[in-house]
Write a protein that holds these residues in place. Structure first.
Motif, PDB file in Angstrom:
ATOM      1  N   TRP A 202       0.807  -1.181  -0.098  1.00 37.07           N
ATOM      2  CA  TRP A 202       0.026  -0.018  -0.121  1.00 37.07           C
ATOM      3  C   TRP A 202       0.942   1.298  -0.071  1.00 37.07           C
ATOM      4  N   THR A 203       0.319   2.181  -0.635  1.00 36.85           N
ATOM      5  CA  THR A 203       1.130   3.503  -0.741  1.00 36.85           C
ATOM      6  C   THR A 203       0.000   4.586  -0.281  1.00 36.85           C
ATOM      7  N   LEU A 204       0.576   5.758   0.105  1.00 36.64           N
ATOM      8  CA  LEU A 204      -0.160   6.775   0.684  1.00 36.64           C
ATOM      9  C   LEU A 204       0.224   7.927  -0.421  1.00 36.64           C
ATOM     10  N   VAL A 205      -0.671   8.840  -0.828  1.00 36.56           N
ATOM     11  CA  VAL A 205      -0.420  10.051  -1.583  1.00 36.56           C
ATOM     12  C   VAL A 205      -1.458  11.022  -1.101  1.00 36.56           C
ATOM     13  N   ARG A 206      -1.364  12.281  -1.169  1.00 36.75           N
ATOM     14  CA  ARG A 206      -2.009  13.474  -0.543  1.00 36.75           C
ATOM     15  C   ARG A 206      -2.209  14.400  -1.706  1.00 36.75           C
ATOM     16  N   MET A 207      -3.570  15.004  -1.834  1.00 39.43           N
ATOM     17  CA  MET A 207      -4.052  15.998  -2.649  1.00 39.43           C
ATOM     18  C   MET A 207      -4.445  17.009  -1.899  1.00 39.43           C
ATOM     19  N   ASN A 208      -3.981  18.395  -2.286  1.00 39.99           N
ATOM     20  CA  ASN A 208      -4.302  19.573  -1.427  1.00 39.99           C
ATOM     21  C   ASN A 208      -5.743  20.006  -2.053  1.00 39.99           C
ATOM     22  N   THR A 209      -6.823  19.285  -1.717  1.00 38.64           N
ATOM     23  CA  THR A 209      -8.297  19.677  -2.332  1.00 38.64           C
ATOM     24  C   THR A 209      -8.968  19.109  -1.336  1.00 38.64           C
ATOM     25  N   GLY A 210     -10.477  18.898  -1.454  1.00 38.74           N
ATOM     26  CA  GLY A 210     -11.323  18.501  -0.710  1.00 38.74           C
ATOM     27  C   GLY A 210     -11.913  17.158  -1.080  1.00 38.74           C
ATOM     28  N   HIS A 211     -13.003  16.559  -0.586  1.00 41.64           N
ATOM     29  CA  HIS A 211     -13.392  15.392  -0.578  1.00 41.64           C
ATOM     30  C   HIS A 211     -13.890  14.871  -2.021  1.00 41.64           C
ATOM     31  N   TRP A 212     -14.112  15.734  -2.934  1.00 40.16           N
ATOM     32  CA  TRP A 212     -14.692  15.452  -4.246  1.00 40.16           C
ATOM     33  C   TRP A 212     -13.737  15.859  -5.304  1.00 40.16           C
ATOM     34  N   PRO A 213     -12.326  15.129  -5.464  1.00 39.55           N
ATOM     35  CA  PRO A 213     -11.125  15.854  -6.499  1.00 39.55           C
ATOM     36  C   PRO A 213     -11.694  15.474  -7.728  1.00 39.55           C
ATOM     37  N   MET A 214     -12.689  14.849  -8.061  1.00 41.59           N
ATOM     38  CA  MET A 214     -12.852  14.503  -9.536  1.00 41.59           C
ATOM     39  C   MET A 214     -13.803  15.903 -10.148  1.00 41.59           C
TER      40      MET A 214
END
Length: 230
Positions: A202-214
């Motif tokens: 397993w790998t973790l990545v982070r996005m600086n956005t909210g719960h609906w990134p689509m």
């Protein structure tokens, strides 16, 4: 090139992936956004949690897909995680986008103890369905007014899918997986996902956005998913 099967969370259908699917296809991947039973254009179909698992497995088998990247957003992480182990060597990777992960014998509401009573009460008061929250609940998630309106006016979610238990055949830690944490919705992926992230698979990545990134960062999410395909 990979075959992406994209499954959005509560209330949403395949339409939620439009801005993610386009750049993935432009990069040469095959993309198959999937609407689960009881939602969007499949509204009215009977649905429990295992119905949603079967929806995903059936789509992979119907299209005879290989090198599958299964993507589950939010609630959809629960059926996607179960489907990932059931499609066997067709799976290339499973991606959980700010998602719940399945726990054998657990459900969506059991994984959300602080909100369980609220969700169950809403389901009981709305004929067995969970309606989308009011517009003010989406503040601070990087969404504009039009995007919020699309979610608020989406399909009420079949309640049984949220309360029925998951059924796992093997530890999820054995799956090749990527977990995407959207930071505007909190930095902690939750105890279940955190435990799985200790696995070398397993790998973790982070996005600086909210719960609906689509909706809020579709190009960035597409790029991340393309990377997950290797």
């Amino acid at each position: 090139m990979a075959n992406f099967v994209l499954v959005a969370g509560a209330w949403l259908g395949s339409w939620a992936w439009e801005e993610v699917a386009a750049p993935l296809r432009a990069a040469g991947h095959d993309v198959h956004p999937l609407t689960l039973s009881g939602l969007a254009e499949r509204q009215g179909a009977a649905a429990g949690q295992q119905t949603h698992v079967r929806d995903i497995v059936a789509e992979v088998e119907r299209l005879d897909l290989r090198d599958v990247v299964l993507v589950g957003h939010s609630y959809a992480g629960i059926p996607v995680g179960q489907a990932a182990e059931r499609i066997g060597d067709r799976l290339k990777r499973v991606v959980f986008v700010d998602a719940n992960v399945p726990v054998d014998g657990g459900s969506f509401v059991s994984a959300w103890p602080d909100g369980r009573a609220m969700v169950e009460a809403a389901i009981a008061a709305n004929g067995g369905f969970w309606p989308p929250p009011a517009a003010d609940e989406y503040a601070g998630q990087g969404l504009d007014e039009e995007q919020i309106t699309r979610i608020v006016t989406a399909t009420p979610h079949p309640g049984a899918t949220l309360t029925e238990p998951a059924e796992l055949k093997a530890p999820l830690s054995e799956l090749p997986a990527l977990y995407v944490k959207c930071l505007l919705d909190g930095e902690d992926p939750g105890p279940e996902a955190s435990a799985l992230l200790k696995s070398e698979s397993w790998t973790l990545v982070r996005m600086n956005t909210g719960h609906w990134p689509m909706f809020s960062q579709p190009a960035e999410l597409a790029q991340l998913l393309a990377g997950a395909a290797g």
